[in-house]
Design a protein around this motif. Structure first.
Motif, PDB file in Angstrom:
ATOM      1  N   GLU A 152      -8.638   1.620   4.578  1.00 28.51           N
ATOM      2  CA  GLU A 152      -8.947   2.767   5.241  1.00 28.51           C
ATOM      3  C   GLU A 152      -8.794   2.966   6.678  1.00 28.51           C
ATOM      4  O   GLU A 152      -8.719   3.961   7.134  1.00 28.51           O
ATOM      5  N   SER A 153      -8.420   2.067   7.178  1.00 32.59           N
ATOM      6  CA  SER A 153      -8.093   1.908   8.704  1.00 32.59           C
ATOM      7  C   SER A 153      -6.617   2.455   8.951  1.00 32.59           C
ATOM      8  O   SER A 153      -5.613   2.045   8.537  1.00 32.59           O
ATOM      9  N   THR A 154      -6.728   3.650   9.554  1.00 28.32           N
ATOM     10  CA  THR A 154      -5.373   4.335   9.783  1.00 28.32           C
ATOM     11  C   THR A 154      -5.353   4.622  11.533  1.00 28.32           C
ATOM     12  O   THR A 154      -5.896   5.480  12.036  1.00 28.32           O
ATOM     13  N   PRO A 155      -4.502   3.948  12.194  1.00 23.32           N
ATOM     14  CA  PRO A 155      -3.459   3.015  11.851  1.00 23.32           C
ATOM     15  C   PRO A 155      -4.101   1.675  11.256  1.00 23.32           C
ATOM     16  O   PRO A 155      -5.316   1.361  11.682  1.00 23.32           O
ATOM     17  N   LEU A 156      -3.531   0.905  10.638  1.00 23.98           N
ATOM     18  CA  LEU A 156      -3.624  -0.657  10.317  1.00 23.98           C
ATOM     19  C   LEU A 156      -2.962  -1.611  11.185  1.00 23.98           C
ATOM     20  O   LEU A 156      -1.581  -1.455  11.156  1.00 23.98           O
ATOM     21  N   MET A 279      -6.213  -3.906  -1.311  1.00 23.93           N
ATOM     22  CA  MET A 279      -5.951  -2.504  -0.829  1.00 23.93           C
ATOM     23  C   MET A 279      -5.454  -1.763  -1.511  1.00 23.93           C
ATOM     24  O   MET A 279      -5.607  -0.402  -1.752  1.00 23.93           O
ATOM     25  N   THR A 280      -4.620  -2.179  -2.637  1.00 29.91           N
ATOM     26  CA  THR A 280      -3.914  -1.289  -3.525  1.00 29.91           C
ATOM     27  C   THR A 280      -5.070  -0.874  -4.500  1.00 29.91           C
ATOM     28  O   THR A 280      -5.147   0.434  -4.914  1.00 29.91           O
ATOM     29  N   ASP A 281      -6.035  -1.818  -4.916  1.00 25.39           N
ATOM     30  CA  ASP A 281      -7.249  -1.091  -5.636  1.00 25.39           C
ATOM     31  C   ASP A 281      -8.154  -0.371  -5.066  1.00 25.39           C
ATOM     32  O   ASP A 281      -8.859   0.342  -5.588  1.00 25.39           O
ATOM     33  N   ALA A 282      -8.339  -0.345  -3.516  1.00 27.37           N
ATOM     34  CA  ALA A 282      -9.135   0.483  -2.990  1.00 27.37           C
ATOM     35  C   ALA A 282      -8.722   2.012  -2.936  1.00 27.37           C
ATOM     36  O   ALA A 282      -9.642   2.795  -2.922  1.00 27.37           O
ATOM     37  N   ASP A 283      -7.629   2.148  -3.331  1.00 30.39           N
ATOM     38  CA  ASP A 283      -6.977   3.674  -3.039  1.00 30.39           C
ATOM     39  C   ASP A 283      -5.974   3.706  -4.186  1.00 30.39           C
ATOM     40  O   ASP A 283      -4.893   4.011  -3.693  1.00 30.39           O
ATOM     41  N   GLN A 288      -0.411   4.636  -5.981  1.00 31.41           N
ATOM     42  CA  GLN A 288       0.656   5.381  -6.880  1.00 31.41           C
ATOM     43  C   GLN A 288       1.685   6.111  -6.431  1.00 31.41           C
ATOM     44  O   GLN A 288       2.774   6.085  -6.744  1.00 31.41           O
ATOM     45  N   ALA A 289       0.930   7.209  -5.617  1.00 27.78           N
ATOM     46  CA  ALA A 289       1.927   8.162  -5.090  1.00 27.78           C
ATOM     47  C   ALA A 289       2.924   7.367  -3.959  1.00 27.78           C
ATOM     48  O   ALA A 289       4.049   8.015  -4.288  1.00 27.78           O
ATOM     49  N   ARG A 290       2.367   6.627  -3.272  1.00 27.51           N
ATOM     50  CA  ARG A 290       3.371   6.151  -2.487  1.00 27.51           C
ATOM     51  C   ARG A 290       4.548   5.055  -3.099  1.00 27.51           C
ATOM     52  O   ARG A 290       5.669   5.138  -2.729  1.00 27.51           O
ATOM     53  N   LEU A 291       3.821   4.388  -3.938  1.00 28.88           N
ATOM     54  CA  LEU A 291       4.914   3.560  -4.561  1.00 28.88           C
ATOM     55  C   LEU A 291       6.170   4.453  -5.522  1.00 28.88           C
ATOM     56  O   LEU A 291       7.381   4.171  -5.299  1.00 28.88           O
ATOM     57  N   GLU A 292       5.477   5.374  -6.164  1.00 31.18           N
ATOM     58  CA  GLU A 292       6.602   6.115  -6.880  1.00 31.18           C
ATOM     59  C   GLU A 292       7.629   6.966  -5.559  1.00 31.18           C
ATOM     60  O   GLU A 292       8.629   6.985  -6.206  1.00 31.18           O
ATOM     61  N   ALA A 293       6.893   7.229  -4.553  1.00 31.76           N
ATOM     62  CA  ALA A 293       7.909   7.983  -3.589  1.00 31.76           C
ATOM     63  C   ALA A 293       8.919   7.011  -3.346  1.00 31.76           C
ATOM     64  O   ALA A 293      10.176   7.279  -2.955  1.00 31.76           O
TER      65      ALA A 293
END
Length: 307
Positions: A152-156, A279-283, A288-293
């Motif tokens: 959730e921290s942006t930026p991290l 982190m992957t499980d949290a969102d 999925q969207a970022r990995l596919e892109a």
């Protein structure tokens, strides 16, 4: 007598003819127990390794001769003696001589007690670190919770200075695949200060910091600055207690391998991977969207060799 360069090589070498003992009363085990201090510097570990490899001779050397054999200064030997719990080199030598005399008395029988070699002993120590981490993972709630907060921290911000930079780089590289804004800090001093303050001003709430032996003063300073700026700090380190851990909001303490001249980091690496998984499980949708892109871009530009 070998040259200082040859002595250094001999002290840190892993020789096929030298073996390591399982826990017990064998001489090598006694020496490992004596010297197994994660806070030893690489130079001090060279001294320890030389003593382990040459105990029957080295135990009777003067401080001058031992320093020459290992290729270090006499004050380095004195500091080593203090680091392993003795008042000075004479007290350490007295202990070494008692172990050496036991080795000579044992003869071949002492050698028969020994199993494995130095590399295997290093692996055994890392297996123990991983087993301890596995037990910690029996309750994964803290990992899951901190993974969510890092997500959730942006930026991290990911902080790792000196030898800790390698794990920080690994984490940041992977985290960028699933998080929109990951900022890596591997330089201390004012560079770290600027990056941490900018991260907070940009809306960041968390820093993941790595602090592995030998712990850098500048890491402590950076963590304190982060907390002072209003950032929360999650820390991956080797000790649950200590100045850096005291400053962190949450600490994940994992053992590091200290059997060889330089540390190995199997358990901290798995700890970092576990936080990435959390982190992957949290969102999952963003993941999925970022990995596919990313896969589309990597295919388009042929980033990787095809299997």
């Amino acid at each position: 007598m070998p040259s200082p360069q040859q002595a250094r090589a001999q002290a840190s070498a892993i020789t096929s003819g030298k073996t390591a003992t399982e826990p017990g009363a064998a001489p090598t085990s006694q020496l490992r127990a004596l010297f197994d201090r994660p806070r030893l510097s690489p130079g001090q570990r060279r001294i320890a390794q030389y003593l382990i490899e040459h105990i029957t001779e080295a135990a009777f050397l003067s401080i001058t001769d031992l320093a020459d054999r290992v290729g270090v200064s006499q004050p380095s030997v004195t500091r080593f003696a203090a680091a392993v719990g003795f008042s000075g080199y004479p007290a350490l030598r007295e202990k070494l001589q008692s172990i050496a005399l036991g080795t000579l008395a044992g003869g071949p029988a002492a050698a028969e007690e020994e199993r494995g070699n130095e590399l295997q002993a290093a692996v055994d120590a890392e297996i123990e670190n991983l087993e301890n981490l596995r037990r910690d993972f029996a309750d994964p709630d803290q990992v899951i919770e901190i993974g969510r907060k890092l997500s959730e921290s942006t930026p991290l911000t990911v902080l790792g200075l000196r030898i800790s930079a390698s794990l920080a780089e690994y984490f940041a590289y992977a985290a960028r695949r699933i998080h929109p804004d990951v900022r890596l800090v591997t330089l201390g001093g004012s560079v770290a200060y600027d990056a941490l303050l900018q991260s907070r001003e940009a809306g960041g709430t968390w820093v993941l910091a790595f602090s592995l032996p030998r712990h850098a003063q500048e890491t402590l300073a950076a963590v304190r600055l982060a907390r002072g700026a209003g950032l929360h700090v999650a820390l991956i380190t080797d000790l649950a207690l200590g100045p850096v851990a005291d400053e962190a909001d949450v600490t994940f303490a994992t053992g590091t391998g200290s059997r060889l001249v330089f540390d190995s980091y199997a358990a901290p690496g798995v700890m970092a991977a576990a936080l990435l998984q959390a982190m992957t499980d949290a969102d999952p949708e963003r993941t999925q969207a970022r990995l596919e892109a990313y896969e589309q871009v990597s295919d388009q530009h042929q980033f990787f060799l095809r299997d």
